[in-house]
Design an enzyme around this catalytic site. Sequence first.
Site, PDB file in Angstrom:
ATOM      1  N   SER A 144      60.265 -31.064   2.991  1.00 23.46           N
ATOM      2  CA  SER A 144      59.706 -30.048   2.094  1.00 23.46           C
ATOM      3  C   SER A 144      59.267 -30.671   0.774  1.00 23.46           C
ATOM      4  O   SER A 144      59.907 -31.591   0.256  1.00 23.46           O
ATOM      5  CB  SER A 144      60.765 -28.977   1.805  1.00 23.46           C
ATOM      6  OG  SER A 144      60.345 -28.152   0.734  1.00 23.46           O
ATOM      7  N   TYR A 172      52.901 -27.781  -0.786  1.00 21.38           N
ATOM      8  CA  TYR A 172      52.224 -26.592  -1.284  1.00 21.38           C
ATOM      9  C   TYR A 172      51.132 -27.097  -2.195  1.00 21.38           C
ATOM     10  O   TYR A 172      51.313 -28.106  -2.894  1.00 21.38           O
ATOM     11  CB  TYR A 172      53.180 -25.721  -2.106  1.00 21.38           C
ATOM     12  CG  TYR A 172      54.253 -25.044  -1.297  1.00 21.38           C
ATOM     13  CD1 TYR A 172      53.926 -24.041  -0.393  1.00 21.38           C
ATOM     14  CD2 TYR A 172      55.589 -25.384  -1.448  1.00 21.38           C
ATOM     15  CE1 TYR A 172      54.914 -23.401   0.349  1.00 21.38           C
ATOM     16  CE2 TYR A 172      56.580 -24.742  -0.710  1.00 21.38           C
ATOM     17  CZ  TYR A 172      56.230 -23.753   0.182  1.00 21.38           C
ATOM     18  OH  TYR A 172      57.199 -23.125   0.907  1.00 21.38           O
ATOM     19  N   THR A 192      51.069 -26.071   3.611  1.00 22.72           N
ATOM     20  CA  THR A 192      51.457 -24.688   3.891  1.00 22.72           C
ATOM     21  C   THR A 192      50.406 -23.757   3.293  1.00 22.72           C
ATOM     22  O   THR A 192      50.171 -23.783   2.084  1.00 22.72           O
ATOM     23  CB  THR A 192      52.862 -24.423   3.323  1.00 22.72           C
ATOM     24  OG1 THR A 192      53.754 -25.368   3.926  1.00 22.72           O
ATOM     25  CG2 THR A 192      53.329 -23.017   3.632  1.00 22.72           C
ATOM     26  N   LYS A 214      49.992 -25.278   8.005  1.00 18.92           N
ATOM     27  CA  LYS A 214      51.173 -24.513   8.432  1.00 18.92           C
ATOM     28  C   LYS A 214      51.086 -23.073   7.933  1.00 18.92           C
ATOM     29  O   LYS A 214      50.934 -22.856   6.720  1.00 18.92           O
ATOM     30  CB  LYS A 214      52.440 -25.166   7.884  1.00 18.92           C
ATOM     31  CG  LYS A 214      53.723 -24.397   8.178  1.00 18.92           C
ATOM     32  CD  LYS A 214      54.938 -25.217   7.793  1.00 18.92           C
ATOM     33  CE  LYS A 214      56.235 -24.489   8.046  1.00 18.92           C
ATOM     34  NZ  LYS A 214      56.551 -23.470   7.043  1.00 18.92           N
ATOM     35  N   HIS A 262      56.575 -18.338   8.395  1.00 21.53           N
ATOM     36  CA  HIS A 262      57.367 -18.921   7.303  1.00 21.53           C
ATOM     37  C   HIS A 262      58.817 -18.428   7.414  1.00 21.53           C
ATOM     38  O   HIS A 262      59.501 -18.178   6.415  1.00 21.53           O
ATOM     39  CB  HIS A 262      56.774 -18.522   5.947  1.00 21.53           C
ATOM     40  CG  HIS A 262      56.989 -19.521   4.841  1.00 21.53           C
ATOM     41  ND1 HIS A 262      55.966 -20.126   4.162  1.00 21.53           N
ATOM     42  CD2 HIS A 262      58.133 -20.008   4.280  1.00 21.53           C
ATOM     43  CE1 HIS A 262      56.460 -20.932   3.229  1.00 21.53           C
ATOM     44  NE2 HIS A 262      57.781 -20.873   3.281  1.00 21.53           N
TER      45      HIS A 262
HETATM   46  C1  LIG Z   1      65.605 -21.721   3.070  1.00 21.09           C
HETATM   47  C2  LIG Z   1      64.219 -21.974   3.575  1.00 21.09           C
HETATM   48  C3  LIG Z   1      63.367 -22.758   2.828  1.00 21.09           C
HETATM   49  C4  LIG Z   1      62.076 -23.017   3.286  1.00 21.09           C
HETATM   50  N1  LIG Z   1      61.284 -23.841   2.555  1.00 21.09           N
HETATM   51  C5  LIG Z   1      60.031 -24.113   3.001  1.00 21.09           C
HETATM   52  C6  LIG Z   1      59.192 -25.024   2.304  1.00 21.09           C
HETATM   53  O1  LIG Z   1      59.586 -25.599   1.289  1.00 21.09           O
HETATM   54  N2  LIG Z   1      57.952 -25.230   2.788  1.00 21.09           N
HETATM   55  C7  LIG Z   1      57.491 -24.609   3.932  1.00 21.09           C
HETATM   56  O2  LIG Z   1      56.358 -24.821   4.340  1.00 21.09           O
HETATM   57  N3  LIG Z   1      58.288 -23.782   4.645  1.00 21.09           N
HETATM   58  C8  LIG Z   1      59.539 -23.520   4.205  1.00 21.09           C
HETATM   59  N4  LIG Z   1      60.333 -22.696   4.945  1.00 21.09           N
HETATM   60  C9  LIG Z   1      59.869 -22.159   6.237  1.00 21.09           C
HETATM   61  C10 LIG Z   1      60.245 -23.110   7.375  1.00 21.09           C
HETATM   62  O3  LIG Z   1      59.505 -24.303   7.310  1.00 21.09           O
HETATM   63  C11 LIG Z   1      59.960 -22.486   8.755  1.00 21.09           C
HETATM   64  O4  LIG Z   1      58.645 -22.014   8.808  1.00 21.09           O
HETATM   65  C12 LIG Z   1      60.932 -21.363   9.128  1.00 21.09           C
HETATM   66  O5  LIG Z   1      62.193 -21.548   8.537  1.00 21.09           O
HETATM   67  C13 LIG Z   1      61.070 -21.302  10.644  1.00 21.09           C
HETATM   68  O6  LIG Z   1      61.858 -20.245  11.025  1.00 21.09           O
HETATM   69  P1  LIG Z   1      63.426 -20.387  11.446  1.00 21.09           P
HETATM   70  O7  LIG Z   1      64.176 -20.595  10.157  1.00 21.09           O
HETATM   71  O8  LIG Z   1      63.700 -19.055  12.063  1.00 21.09           O
HETATM   72  O9  LIG Z   1      63.563 -21.526  12.420  1.00 21.09           O
HETATM   73  C14 LIG Z   1      61.630 -22.435   4.500  1.00 21.09           C
HETATM   74  C15 LIG Z   1      62.507 -21.653   5.255  1.00 21.09           C
HETATM   75  C16 LIG Z   1      63.794 -21.426   4.814  1.00 21.09           C
HETATM   76  C17 LIG Z   1      64.712 -20.596   5.666  1.00 21.09           C
END
Ligand SMILES: Cc1cc2nc3c(=O)[nH]c(=O)nc-3n(C[C@H](O)[C@H](O)[C@H](O)COP(=O)(O)O)c2cc1C
Length: 338
Positions: free
Chosen positions: A104, A125, A151, A212, A236
Amino acid sequence: MIDHEALRRRAQELLADDVFAYYAAGAGAEVTLAREARAWDDVLLQPRVLRDVSRTTTVTQVLGHPLAAPVLVAPTAAQRLAHPSGEVGVALAARGTGALMVLSMRSSTPVEEVGAVGPFWQQLYVLRDRGITDEVARRAAAAGALALVVTVDTPQVASKRAGAPAVLPPLGIVPALDQRDVDDPRLRQAPDVGPHDLERLAELSGLPVVAKGVLSAQAARDCVAAGAAAVVVSTHGGRQLDGVVPSPVALPQVVEAVGARVEVYVDGGVRTGSHVLTALALGARAVLVGRPVLWALAAGGSHGVSALLAELTEEVREALVLAGCRSCADVGPDLVRR
Ligand SMILES: Cc1cc2nc3c(=O)[nH]c(=O)nc-3n(C[C@H](O)[C@H](O)[C@H](O)COP(=O)(O)O)c2cc1C
């Protein structure tokens, strides 16, 4: 099988309330989050029979990079809030199990420390300050990133329910961004993120760009037209626009629109070997897994994440065998009942 509920409960016991809430939350009324938890199970599988599956393998490739199984670690922010080993712990687990980590941009560890462990993809981002965005992209490329995952579903961070912080609980600093203050408005997501950003990031880094956060054929086409080498179908994790179509429902249309030209990955609620098999049957090349990695990291550090990824690989192997498939490439749409 992985006991996801037990892992989540253990993480909840161990983590501070605001950290657990930040990780667990979805956006708005959490409609998407709830839908996505069921959506994979709603797809009906129908296995092949009378196939020789004595040599079934889970290995595959994403953008030419070999994987032990079609599973990547989704980018999730501030992993040191889950465990002191943080992003380095996750990177070690990914390396040890033949998975690939997507780091991330909101990482709590400098990119060079993650790059020292092994290959990774860097999530970005597009920030209001393009100069800082580009600097992170260049640093990631220099640290060994194999691709940039931009993203595209976050022109601003969606509000979360009461008690769940929408952005990081106080961590003070984001080392990945050179210790800059997280409240600095220049570090917020750019509301005017556009095709030119994907083009510029690909050019300045020399890396393939993965877009993404697409949920429709048109969104996928727009990203490919802007030069994306792959797309991730994603809600997301239910954390951006609430009420959107769950990933397994959106996936076939995206595959139909752009799947002949670019690789398509998917995330959101993927938990079991059967879910991964479903994703492949619907046309995805690989899945990303988010929260389970955070729970495993909180509960067991790097070893916990290794155990999770190894177990998921074994579940994928078993699902392939039971479906009558010899490899990921052997999986086809006939395995899903429409
Ligand atoms: C706590 C948390 C932080 C996240 N931070 C980012 C991030 O910094 N950048 C991003 O593109 N997606 C982020 N996501 C989304 C994840 O990359 C991903 O799309 C998502 O968690 C997938 O679903 P799942 O948690 O049900 O497996 C985040 C998700 C969570 C739960």
